[in-house]
Design an enzyme around this catalytic site. Structure first.
Site, PDB file in Angstrom:
ATOM      1  N   SER A   7      18.714   4.699  33.266  1.00 28.53           N
ATOM      2  CA  SER A   7      18.118   5.489  34.351  1.00 28.53           C
ATOM      3  C   SER A   7      19.027   5.547  35.570  1.00 28.53           C
ATOM      4  CB  SER A   7      16.767   4.886  34.762  1.00 28.53           C
ATOM      5  OG  SER A   7      15.833   4.991  33.733  1.00 28.53           O
ATOM      6  N   HIS A  50      17.301  10.998  33.096  1.00 28.31           N
ATOM      7  CA  HIS A  50      18.028  10.992  31.817  1.00 28.31           C
ATOM      8  C   HIS A  50      18.363  12.437  31.456  1.00 28.31           C
ATOM      9  CE1 HIS A  50      17.322   6.735  30.414  1.00 28.31           C
ATOM     10  NE2 HIS A  50      16.488   6.817  31.427  1.00 28.31           N
ATOM     11  N   HIS A  63      12.940   6.057  24.553  1.00 25.93           N
ATOM     12  CA  HIS A  63      12.148   4.847  24.768  1.00 25.93           C
ATOM     13  C   HIS A  63      10.872   4.876  23.924  1.00 25.93           C
ATOM     14  CE1 HIS A  63      14.372   5.918  28.444  1.00 25.93           C
ATOM     15  NE2 HIS A  63      14.482   4.623  28.667  1.00 25.93           N
ATOM     16  N   TYR A  74       7.950   4.286  24.959  1.00 29.02           N
ATOM     17  CA  TYR A  74       6.829   4.878  25.687  1.00 29.02           C
ATOM     18  C   TYR A  74       6.812   6.408  25.653  1.00 29.02           C
ATOM     19  CZ  TYR A  74      10.221   5.231  29.565  1.00 29.02           C
ATOM     20  OH  TYR A  74      11.320   5.507  30.347  1.00 29.02           O
ATOM     21  N   GLU A  75       7.896   7.012  25.139  1.00 19.96           N
ATOM     22  CA  GLU A  75       7.887   8.464  24.999  1.00 19.96           C
ATOM     23  C   GLU A  75       7.126   8.905  23.751  1.00 19.96           C
ATOM     24  OE1 GLU A  75      11.782  10.447  26.287  1.00 19.96           O
ATOM     25  OE2 GLU A  75      12.407   8.362  25.990  1.00 19.96           O
ATOM     26  N   ALA A 116      18.451   0.147  33.874  1.00 22.89           N
ATOM     27  CA  ALA A 116      17.888  -0.276  35.157  1.00 22.89           C
ATOM     28  C   ALA A 116      16.752  -1.234  34.844  1.00 22.89           C
ATOM     29  CB  ALA A 116      17.387   0.925  35.946  1.00 22.89           C
ATOM     30  N   MET A 147      12.618  -1.614  29.768  1.00 24.38           N
ATOM     31  CA  MET A 147      11.923  -0.933  28.681  1.00 24.38           C
ATOM     32  C   MET A 147      12.883  -0.320  27.660  1.00 24.38           C
ATOM     33  SD  MET A 147       9.127   0.982  31.130  1.00 24.38           S
ATOM     34  CE  MET A 147       8.295   0.065  32.443  1.00 24.38           C
ATOM     35  N   SER A 148      14.095  -0.880  27.546  1.00 24.53           N
ATOM     36  CA  SER A 148      15.083  -0.262  26.655  1.00 24.53           C
ATOM     37  C   SER A 148      16.079  -1.295  26.142  1.00 24.53           C
ATOM     38  CB  SER A 148      15.836   0.847  27.406  1.00 24.53           C
ATOM     39  OG  SER A 148      16.668   0.271  28.419  1.00 24.53           O
ATOM     40  N   ASN A 175      14.917  -2.997  41.224  1.00 22.63           N
ATOM     41  CA  ASN A 175      13.761  -3.396  42.042  1.00 22.63           C
ATOM     42  C   ASN A 175      13.476  -4.867  41.775  1.00 22.63           C
ATOM     43  OD1 ASN A 175      12.706  -2.141  39.361  1.00 22.63           O
ATOM     44  ND2 ASN A 175      11.014  -3.442  40.053  1.00 22.63           N
ATOM     45  N   HIS A 231       9.585   4.450  40.085  1.00 17.68           N
ATOM     46  CA  HIS A 231      10.758   4.976  39.387  1.00 17.68           C
ATOM     47  C   HIS A 231      11.776   5.571  40.361  1.00 17.68           C
ATOM     48  CE1 HIS A 231      12.935   6.185  35.867  1.00 17.68           C
ATOM     49  NE2 HIS A 231      12.918   7.460  36.181  1.00 17.68           N
TER      50      HIS A 231
END
Length: 296
Positions: free
Chosen positions: A39, A70, A92, A94-95, A122, A225-226, A249, A263
């Site tokens: 990201s 992306h 990902h 979550y997609e 990230a 998440m990746s 973060n 995000h």
């Protein structure tokens, strides 16, 4: 939902072979290094010389990236004289894609001749010594979806890719990690460079305070998440892996805190640190070329 046939590696091999052959027939580049941009870090692809880009939507069997930040392009060319292919945006869980689908590009890389993969992401900082803007070299990972059986190697194993039970204790190449430290020292980046353990979760919701506390106690320094699913497939295929997280973060660990993860903060941190990350990666790639006749 995906059917059992989609999770069988034998059919996946044929799918990957078709995609790899299509790409090789459309470019003269024969990449030995693969780069995956996280990201806000797609600028790495802009460093590639004589670039030839393919939209994911134009590549046979490729998923499409749906996440802001992306770009969704596969870029071929050279970086410091080294033939490269770069994913400008990744996929990902979550997609909504099956885990075998989101890792398909890594197997395509292998079939195109890639030997070394450099991945960026990230992530939220769990280690309280980390600051926003720090860069963490991954030395290990914790695969939370894997504990629940969501592993990209689930299904019949295809020996053309790798063994049934691949070792993951050496997932992140020791020599590449040392190379990154050496390059960072030369560039004066030690002030924001860390090394630690990355934990992957499914997303897309950010973690709760209780979840962050739990993950930190389990030994995780950063959460995202990746990356982990891609590393598992790359190691299964015998490729060398190096990965780093931009701490975009600070994970919220205190119930009295008014902070909230978002995000936009992730993307903004990426923009601020992008140039230095690009310099670090490109210098590492140049050294890979120099060492290719030796240990690489």
């Amino acid at each position: 939902m995906f059917s059992m046939s989609e999770s069988v590696s034998g059919e996946s091999y044929d799918e990957c072979r078709i995609t790899a052959d299509w790409l090789l027939s459309h470019t003269r580049v024969r990449p030995t290094v693969g780069i995956v941009c996280g990201s806000g870090l797609g600028g790495l692809a802009e460093m590639i010389k004589d670039p030839q880009a393919f939209e994911y939507s134009d590549i046979p069997n490729f998923p499409r990236s749906t996440v802001h930040g992306h770009a969704g392009r596969l870029v071929f060319g050279t970086l410091k004289g080294k033939p490269c292919v770069c994913m400008q945006g990744r996929f990902h869980l979550y997609e909504g894609y099956a885990i075998q689908k989101i890792t398909l590009p890594i197997r395509v890389f292998k079939l195109m001749g890639v030997e070394t993969i450099i991945l960026t992401n990230a992530a939220g900082g769990l280690n309280q010594d980390y600051k926003v803007g720090d860069v963490m070299i991954l030395k290990d990972h914790i695969n939370m979806p894997g504990f629940a059986g969501n592993n990209p190697l689930v299904g019949l194993n295809d020996e053309r890719f790798g063994v049934r039970f691949p070792c993951m204790s050496d997932a992140y190449d020791r020599e590449l990690r040392q190379l990154a430290h050496d390059v960072a020292t030369e560039l004066g980046y030690n002030g924001f460079l860390q090394e630690g353990v990355y934990c992957v979760v499914g997303g897309p919701s950010f973690e709760t305070i209780a979840e962050c506390r739990m993950l930190h106690r389990l030994g995780a320094d950063a959460v995202g998440m990746s990356t982990v699913h891609e590393v598992i497939i790359a190691r299964h295929c015998g490729m060398r892996c190096f990965a780093m997280s931009l701490i975009s973060n600070q994970a919220v660990m205190d119930y009295d805190s008014q902070q909230k993860a978002n995000h936009e903060e992730v993307l903004e941190t990426g923009r601020q640190r992008a140039e230095q990350l690009e310099k670090l990666v490109s210098t590492m790639v140049a050294r890979l070329e120099n060492n290719n006749n030796n240990s690489f």
